[in-house]
Each structure stands twice: as C-alpha cells, then as structure tokens.
Design a protein around this motif. Structure first.
Motif, PDB file in Angstrom:
ATOM      1  N   THR A  87      33.106  38.363  52.324  1.00  0.00           N
ATOM      2  CA  THR A  87      34.567  38.264  52.342  1.00  0.00           C
ATOM      3  C   THR A  87      34.948  37.275  53.426  1.00  0.00           C
ATOM      4  O   THR A  87      35.570  37.613  54.419  1.00  0.00           O
ATOM      5  CB  THR A  87      35.218  39.630  52.635  1.00  0.00           C
ATOM      6  OG1 THR A  87      34.670  40.126  53.860  1.00  0.00           O
ATOM      7  CG2 THR A  87      34.961  40.609  51.526  1.00  0.00           C
ATOM      8  N   ILE A  89      37.077  34.360  54.950  1.00  0.00           N
ATOM      9  CA  ILE A  89      38.506  34.096  54.781  1.00  0.00           C
ATOM     10  C   ILE A  89      38.799  32.876  53.915  1.00  0.00           C
ATOM     11  O   ILE A  89      39.622  32.926  53.003  1.00  0.00           O
ATOM     12  CB  ILE A  89      39.166  33.943  56.170  1.00  0.00           C
ATOM     13  CG1 ILE A  89      39.296  35.329  56.805  1.00  0.00           C
ATOM     14  CG2 ILE A  89      40.532  33.290  56.071  1.00  0.00           C
ATOM     15  CD1 ILE A  89      39.671  35.300  58.240  1.00  0.00           C
ATOM     16  N   LEU A  92      38.217  33.639  50.305  1.00  0.00           N
ATOM     17  CA  LEU A  92      39.252  34.536  49.785  1.00  0.00           C
ATOM     18  C   LEU A  92      40.531  33.763  49.454  1.00  0.00           C
ATOM     19  O   LEU A  92      41.146  33.964  48.408  1.00  0.00           O
ATOM     20  CB  LEU A  92      39.571  35.637  50.810  1.00  0.00           C
ATOM     21  CG  LEU A  92      38.571  36.778  50.900  1.00  0.00           C
ATOM     22  CD1 LEU A  92      38.815  37.597  52.158  1.00  0.00           C
ATOM     23  CD2 LEU A  92      38.670  37.662  49.669  1.00  0.00           C
ATOM     24  N   ILE A  93      40.906  32.864  50.378  1.00  0.00           N
ATOM     25  CA  ILE A  93      42.141  32.110  50.173  1.00  0.00           C
ATOM     26  C   ILE A  93      42.010  31.163  48.976  1.00  0.00           C
ATOM     27  O   ILE A  93      42.927  31.027  48.167  1.00  0.00           O
ATOM     28  CB  ILE A  93      42.532  31.356  51.466  1.00  0.00           C
ATOM     29  CG1 ILE A  93      42.912  32.379  52.540  1.00  0.00           C
ATOM     30  CG2 ILE A  93      43.692  30.398  51.216  1.00  0.00           C
ATOM     31  CD1 ILE A  93      43.286  31.788  53.867  1.00  0.00           C
ATOM     32  N   ILE A  96      42.482  32.823  45.677  1.00  0.00           N
ATOM     33  CA  ILE A  96      43.896  32.947  45.281  1.00  0.00           C
ATOM     34  C   ILE A  96      44.434  31.591  44.848  1.00  0.00           C
ATOM     35  O   ILE A  96      44.919  31.418  43.735  1.00  0.00           O
ATOM     36  CB  ILE A  96      44.767  33.452  46.453  1.00  0.00           C
ATOM     37  CG1 ILE A  96      44.269  34.805  46.960  1.00  0.00           C
ATOM     38  CG2 ILE A  96      46.242  33.534  46.031  1.00  0.00           C
ATOM     39  CD1 ILE A  96      45.011  35.316  48.175  1.00  0.00           C
ATOM     40  N   ASN A  97      44.349  30.618  45.736  1.00  0.00           N
ATOM     41  CA  ASN A  97      45.083  29.366  45.541  1.00  0.00           C
ATOM     42  C   ASN A  97      44.465  28.438  44.495  1.00  0.00           C
ATOM     43  O   ASN A  97      45.179  27.647  43.887  1.00  0.00           O
ATOM     44  CB  ASN A  97      45.227  28.633  46.871  1.00  0.00           C
ATOM     45  CG  ASN A  97      46.154  29.382  47.823  1.00  0.00           C
ATOM     46  OD1 ASN A  97      46.880  30.289  47.407  1.00  0.00           O
ATOM     47  ND2 ASN A  97      46.138  29.027  49.088  1.00  0.00           N
TER      48      ASN A  97
ATOM     49  N   SER B  85      44.708  36.101  59.605  1.00  0.00           N
ATOM     50  CA  SER B  85      44.113  36.526  58.348  1.00  0.00           C
ATOM     51  C   SER B  85      42.894  37.378  58.611  1.00  0.00           C
ATOM     52  O   SER B  85      41.914  36.913  59.165  1.00  0.00           O
ATOM     53  CB  SER B  85      43.704  35.323  57.518  1.00  0.00           C
ATOM     54  OG  SER B  85      44.780  34.449  57.381  1.00  0.00           O
ATOM     55  N   GLU B  86      42.991  38.618  58.222  1.00  0.00           N
ATOM     56  CA  GLU B  86      41.839  39.504  58.198  1.00  0.00           C
ATOM     57  C   GLU B  86      41.387  39.568  56.752  1.00  0.00           C
ATOM     58  O   GLU B  86      42.232  39.648  55.847  1.00  0.00           O
ATOM     59  CB  GLU B  86      42.244  40.916  58.640  1.00  0.00           C
ATOM     60  CG  GLU B  86      42.598  41.039  60.103  1.00  0.00           C
ATOM     61  CD  GLU B  86      41.369  40.919  61.005  1.00  0.00           C
ATOM     62  OE1 GLU B  86      40.261  41.216  60.509  1.00  0.00           O
ATOM     63  OE2 GLU B  86      41.537  40.517  62.169  1.00  0.00           O
ATOM     64  N   PRO B  87      40.060  39.536  56.505  1.00  0.00           N
ATOM     65  CA  PRO B  87      39.592  39.617  55.117  1.00  0.00           C
ATOM     66  C   PRO B  87      40.233  40.773  54.344  1.00  0.00           C
ATOM     67  O   PRO B  87      40.626  40.595  53.198  1.00  0.00           O
ATOM     68  CB  PRO B  87      38.086  39.825  55.269  1.00  0.00           C
ATOM     69  CG  PRO B  87      37.758  39.149  56.557  1.00  0.00           C
ATOM     70  CD  PRO B  87      38.946  39.348  57.453  1.00  0.00           C
ATOM     71  N   ILE B  90      43.678  39.928  53.128  1.00  0.00           N
ATOM     72  CA  ILE B  90      43.703  38.986  52.009  1.00  0.00           C
ATOM     73  C   ILE B  90      43.271  39.690  50.726  1.00  0.00           C
ATOM     74  O   ILE B  90      43.838  39.480  49.662  1.00  0.00           O
ATOM     75  CB  ILE B  90      42.795  37.759  52.265  1.00  0.00           C
ATOM     76  CG1 ILE B  90      43.060  37.205  53.671  1.00  0.00           C
ATOM     77  CG2 ILE B  90      43.072  36.682  51.232  1.00  0.00           C
ATOM     78  CD1 ILE B  90      42.194  36.014  54.023  1.00  0.00           C
ATOM     79  N   MET B  91      42.254  40.562  50.855  1.00  0.00           N
ATOM     80  CA  MET B  91      41.806  41.330  49.686  1.00  0.00           C
ATOM     81  C   MET B  91      42.957  42.179  49.151  1.00  0.00           C
ATOM     82  O   MET B  91      43.143  42.286  47.935  1.00  0.00           O
ATOM     83  CB  MET B  91      40.638  42.246  50.082  1.00  0.00           C
ATOM     84  CG  MET B  91      39.415  41.498  50.523  1.00  0.00           C
ATOM     85  SD  MET B  91      38.204  41.378  49.223  1.00  0.00           S
ATOM     86  CE  MET B  91      37.725  43.076  49.132  1.00  0.00           C
ATOM     87  N   ALA B  93      46.100  41.536  49.493  1.00  0.00           N
ATOM     88  CA  ALA B  93      47.082  40.623  48.896  1.00  0.00           C
ATOM     89  C   ALA B  93      46.683  40.281  47.463  1.00  0.00           C
ATOM     90  O   ALA B  93      47.530  40.174  46.579  1.00  0.00           O
ATOM     91  CB  ALA B  93      47.199  39.351  49.731  1.00  0.00           C
ATOM     92  N   ILE B  94      45.361  40.107  47.234  1.00  0.00           N
ATOM     93  CA  ILE B  94      44.901  39.820  45.866  1.00  0.00           C
ATOM     94  C   ILE B  94      44.982  41.073  45.005  1.00  0.00           C
ATOM     95  O   ILE B  94      45.646  41.098  43.973  1.00  0.00           O
ATOM     96  CB  ILE B  94      43.425  39.341  45.850  1.00  0.00           C
ATOM     97  CG1 ILE B  94      43.246  38.064  46.686  1.00  0.00           C
ATOM     98  CG2 ILE B  94      42.960  39.099  44.410  1.00  0.00           C
ATOM     99  CD1 ILE B  94      41.793  37.614  46.807  1.00  0.00           C
ATOM    100  N   TYR B 102      48.511  31.981  48.764  1.00  0.00           N
ATOM    101  CA  TYR B 102      48.311  32.488  50.120  1.00  0.00           C
ATOM    102  C   TYR B 102      48.413  31.290  51.057  1.00  0.00           C
ATOM    103  O   TYR B 102      47.575  30.400  51.031  1.00  0.00           O
ATOM    104  CB  TYR B 102      46.929  33.133  50.217  1.00  0.00           C
ATOM    105  CG  TYR B 102      46.754  34.062  51.385  1.00  0.00           C
ATOM    106  CD1 TYR B 102      46.925  35.438  51.234  1.00  0.00           C
ATOM    107  CD2 TYR B 102      46.429  33.583  52.649  1.00  0.00           C
ATOM    108  CE1 TYR B 102      46.761  36.314  52.296  1.00  0.00           C
ATOM    109  CE2 TYR B 102      46.266  34.444  53.718  1.00  0.00           C
ATOM    110  CZ  TYR B 102      46.436  35.809  53.530  1.00  0.00           C
ATOM    111  OH  TYR B 102      46.277  36.671  54.584  1.00  0.00           O
ATOM    112  N   LEU B 104      48.807  29.561  54.890  1.00  0.00           N
ATOM    113  CA  LEU B 104      48.556  29.826  56.307  1.00  0.00           C
ATOM    114  C   LEU B 104      49.649  29.226  57.177  1.00  0.00           C
ATOM    115  O   LEU B 104      50.137  28.123  56.918  1.00  0.00           O
ATOM    116  CB  LEU B 104      47.194  29.249  56.703  1.00  0.00           C
ATOM    117  CG  LEU B 104      45.976  29.976  56.116  1.00  0.00           C
ATOM    118  CD1 LEU B 104      44.695  29.227  56.447  1.00  0.00           C
ATOM    119  CD2 LEU B 104      45.901  31.409  56.647  1.00  0.00           C
TER     120      LEU B 104
END
Lengths: 154, 210
Positions: A87, A89, A92-93, A96-97, B85-87, B90-91, B93-94, B102, B104
């Motif tokens: 996981t 960061i 993960l971003i 999404i994007n 951002s903590e993993p 974000i998880m 959020a998904i 997302y 920054l």
C-alpha cells in the motif's frame, strides 16, 4: 449461456495466486487468468469484454495500474480492481487518478470479503449493461412505432 | 444555463477562501468548515455536481464524509484534496468513498481545475443519461397510446364492409371480391371448424338421394 454471474479476469505473475483465485471463485463466476499484463491484453482481444478485471499491482513488465489504465481506455464499462500486498502512497493515488479503480484490495485476501466485493462489481457492470440495452431497445421501439404510425397515416 | 454547484469542505478558513477565489468565476461554490456542516448542506441542497473534501479535520474525516455523500448525494462526484496521506486513508477514499480523483496539497490550480472539469463533465453525462432514460420512457408511452388510438380508428373503418346481397362475397379496399371465409381468415384472428346446418343437410341429402 453460462449460468455463472459474470466474466472475471484475474492477472497475477504468481501462478499459485492464479490457481487459488480460480479455485476460490469459479463456483460463482466465470474465471479467466493471465500471468502478465501483456497476456491479459491478448486474452481480452481474444475473449472480448469482461465484467471485471482484477490485477496484482507489482508484476514484471506492465504494472497493474498500467494495465488497468489501458483497459479503461479500451472498454470503459469493465470494472477495475487492484489486489496488492503493498500500500505505497504513490501507487494508491495512481490507482485512483489513472486506473479509476472500483476497489483496492490488500493481500492476502479474505475469501468472504473478496467474494462479496466481486459480486458487487459484477452486479454493477450488469446493471450498466442492462440500462444501455434498455435505452437501445427503447430507441428501436420508438423508431418502429414512428414508422408504423407514419405508414398507417400515408 | 446555471453554473454547476460545488461543495468544498476544509477546516481551514484560508483554504476555503482560496478555493472560493480561484473557482467562483466558473462554479457556484458552497463552503463547509467541517464534515458535520457538509452533511447538513448535502441534505439540504439537492443538485450538487461535485463534492471536494480535505481528509484531516476535527470530527468526521474526509473519507467518512465522502462515503456518506455516496448515500446522501449519490449524483455528485467526489474528489479528495489532502496534505497528509496515510495509506489507510487513501484506501478508505477508494473503497468507501469511491472518489473520482485524489489531489495532493498544496494543489496547483491547473491540475485541480482539470480534475474539476472532468468530474463535472462526468456528473453532467450521468444526469443527461438519466434524463434521456426518463424522456425515452415517456415518449414511448405516448407513442404507444397514439398507435393504439390509430389502430382502433382503422378497425372501426374496416368494420363497415360492402357485401354482395346475392353471393355474400365481400369487397376489399382494392375493389376485389372475396368469399366470406377467405376474407375472415385473412383479416381477423377467427379460426373455423367446418360443419353443416340442418337446412343444408336436408338439401344435400335430397340432392344425393336417387
């Protein structure tokens, strides 16, 4: 026609995960597997659109996010999911994007949760297709009625 | 055409006024200083196109607000804007918030602007599809009615049939004469079973008896 709920492609470079995934879920879904992003794209070209593509993130060659981003452009209706042991960061971003994923799952997966999520994803896809069909059918019906109406008048 | 409505959620005043100043020209902007306030606005305002939220706020977190927004304002797209951002965030959020983007912090207005444009487009496309679906259903019902009325009219016209007083043949609309049975078979759903009436029976018997 298969009685199973939907066509699901799982992509992972580890054979054991592919076998595991298939054995866990093949009772409910029609499962396809591929060992790399390249293989997955070839399979999609051969087999046609899937309801859902689930991909591992870190694989040699194409990453899961790269693969799903490409699939998103090819068949935007297909639902996309990542399953990863990591996981990070940045990943993960991007999930999404870039890939616009429906879910991000962490390995090792819990069977009941995975099954439920895949069921929901496949259901979401089916609903979208149903609406599409409904609109198309409605349009056709309307055109036909218009024609028959015009015909009777003339 | 009305400007699309955005809801921006951030607990810091400076971020809210910054966002307001940057985007007020193109969008109608609603501001909330907390998740709780945002939920109130979502419940009250029915036509939000997009909800943008900070993640870390006192009280309800951004991911939680956006997860709830899926139920309260399902037509609105969702974007997370965050500095930390903590993993796990974000998880969430998904997986719970189903966010479209997302972003920054500190956000670059160009990047954010493009994300907003796409999100609003997506919202509008969904709304249009929905409207189209409704319009199609309505139009089809109307047409169905029209066709039914028209069919009734035709049936009524057809029910006045010219019939020959001597041979009982029927004249169709192309001036051709048809036997009764043939005509009924062609123009109606009636099925026949053949028999003989007592009057004809006697006549036929008399003719065939030597």
């Amino acid at each position: 026609m298969s009685t199973k709920k939907g066509r699901v492609l799982y992509v992972d470079d580890e054979e054991i995960n592919l076998v595991n995934f298939r054995e866990t879920l093949c009772d409910e879904f029609e499962i396809f597997t591929a060992g790399s992003g390249k293989e997955a794209l070839a399979l999609l070209a051969r087999e046609g659109e899937m309801a859902l593509v689930v991909s591992d993130q870190r694989m040699p060659g194409m990453s899961g996010i790269e693969l799903l981003t490409e699939i998103r452009a090819m068949c935007p209706d297909t639902i996309r999911m990542i399953i990863s042991a990591y996981t990070e960061i940045h990943e993960l971003i991007e999930a999404i994007n870039k890939a616009e994923v429906y879910r991000y799952f962490v390995k090792p997966w819990k069977e009941d949760q995975l099954r439920l999520t895949i069921g929901n994803a496949v259901g979401t896809y089916a609903l979208g297709q149903e609406i599409k069909q409904f609109v198309e059918q409605g349009r056709k019906q309307m055109a036909e009625r218009m024609r028959s109406f015009e015909g009777e008048k003339g | 055409m009305n400007r699309p409505r955005l809801l921006f959620i951030d607990d810091e005043e400076i971020n809210r006024s910054n966002f307001q100043q940057t985007f007020a020209d193109e969008y109608e902007i609603l501001l909330a200083g907390s998740g709780e306030e945002a939920l109130e606005i979502m419940t009250r305002e029915s036509n939000l196109a997009l909800i943008l939220s900070d993640q870390r706020m006192p009280g309800i977190s951004g991911a939680e607000v956006l997860a709830l927004a899926r139920k309260i304002a399902p037509q609105a797209e969702r974007i997370m804007i965050t500095g930390y951002s903590e993993p796990d965030d974000i998880m969430a959020a998904i997986n719970q918030g189903q966010v479209y983007r997302y972003i920054l912090k500190p956000w670059i207005s160009g990047e954010l602007r493009i994300a907003i444009i796409h999100a609003v487009e997506r919202h509008q496309l969904k709304q249009e599809n929905h409207a189209l679906l409704l319009a199609l259903e309505k139009k089809n019902t109307e047409l169905e009615e029209l066709v039914r009325a028209r069919t009734m009219e035709l049936k009524n016209l057809q029910s006045l049939l010219p019939i020959c007083s001597y041979c009982r043949k029927i004249r169709d609309d192309k001036n051709a004469w048809h036997g009764l049975e043939e005509y009924l078979l062609r123009h109606t759903d009636i099925l026949f079973t053949h028999g003989i009436c007592p009057h004809c029976y006697e006549k036929v018997m008399a003719e065939n008896t030597p």
